[in-house]
Motif scaffolding. Structure first.
Motif, PDB file in Angstrom:
ATOM      1  N   TYR A  56       0.826  -1.208   0.000  1.00 39.30           N
ATOM      2  CA  TYR A  56       0.000   0.000   0.000  1.00 39.30           C
ATOM      3  C   TYR A  56       0.862   1.261   0.000  1.00 39.30           C
ATOM      4  N   GLN A  78      -7.077   7.051  -3.522  1.00 40.07           N
ATOM      5  CA  GLN A  78      -7.619   5.781  -3.038  1.00 40.07           C
ATOM      6  C   GLN A  78      -8.089   4.917  -4.201  1.00 40.07           C
ATOM      7  N   HIS A  82      -6.451   1.273  -5.287  1.00 42.41           N
ATOM      8  CA  HIS A  82      -7.305   0.088  -5.382  1.00 42.41           C
ATOM      9  C   HIS A  82      -7.189  -0.566  -6.750  1.00 42.41           C
ATOM     10  N   TYR A 112      -5.571   1.153   3.554  1.00 42.12           N
ATOM     11  CA  TYR A 112      -5.160   2.348   2.809  1.00 42.12           C
ATOM     12  C   TYR A 112      -5.044   3.538   3.757  1.00 42.12           C
TER      13      TYR A 112
END
Length: 209
Positions: A56, A78, A82, A112
């Motif tokens: 991440y 974000q 993803h 995240y």
């Protein structure tokens, strides 16, 4: 209600481990399931069943580096993180990262947010208020020089088919001696910068003199 047929050995095992609970409750407990908002979700998951946090943190810094001006809104970032992790097969290898939590959100969103907090704490990210009408729609995130330094010569290797999720060197050759594609060599945990790896993994933060 659907019928489920179990072998006698399975039934005996469930009875021995029932602790005077119903068969349904026993199965849920053994599978680490809990009910939330009418849906079954997994309870707290051990860290060994989750993807390494550096998957991440590396992706966050890299996506900011690739952004036109080095900044992205938290929501846009974000979404990009993803998409990269899903396309690379991370959620195939670490299915618990994609499982819903008690609040109904997939676990990867929590991870995240944890990665963002870790990077900010270690000086890899800064927040910037949006200007004009956009100022009420959250903040932008920008990478710092320390953030770029943390991913220098480091790449993220994702291969859902092989179950690979790890950091490696950009300079690591991807071909063997006869020109066949090979997977890069994972970094040793002690080679992973602490800014990417979190508190208990990789290199420790340098001590102030």
């Amino acid at each position: 209600m659907p019928s489920v047929f179990l072998s006698s050995d399975t039934v005996e095992y469930l009875k021995r481990n029932s602790n005077n609970q119903s068969m349904d409750s026993t199965v849920r407990r053994l599978l680490n399931l809990d009910k939330n908002k009418g849906k079954l979700v997994k309870r707290q998951v051990g860290r060994t069943k989750l993807a390494p946090i550096e998957a991440y943190t590396w992706t966050i810094i890299y996506r900011l580096y690739m952004a036109e001006d080095g900044t992205l809104s938290r929501k846009a970032l974000q979404g990009q993180v993803h998409d990269v992790l899903r396309a690379g097969g991370l959620f195939e290898t670490y299915t618990d990262d994609d499982a819903p939590t008690k609040n109904g959100q997939p676990r990867w969103k929590q991870r995240y947010n944890s990665a963002i907090a870790h990077l900010r704490k270690n000086g890899c990210l800064v927040t910037e208020s949006k200007a004009g009408p956009e100022r009420y729609k959250g903040v932008n995130l920008r990478h710092t020089e320390d953030g770029l330094d943390a991913i220098t010569d480091i790449n993220l290797h994702l291969d859902g088919r092989e179950g690979h999720v790890y950091l490696c060197r950009y300079s690591d050759p991807a071909l063997d001696g006869i020109g066949t594609d090979t997977c890069p060599v994972p970094l040793n945990p002690t080679e992973i910068p602490y800014r990417l790896s979190g508190r208990f993994r990789g290199n420790k933060a340098p001590q102030e003199l």
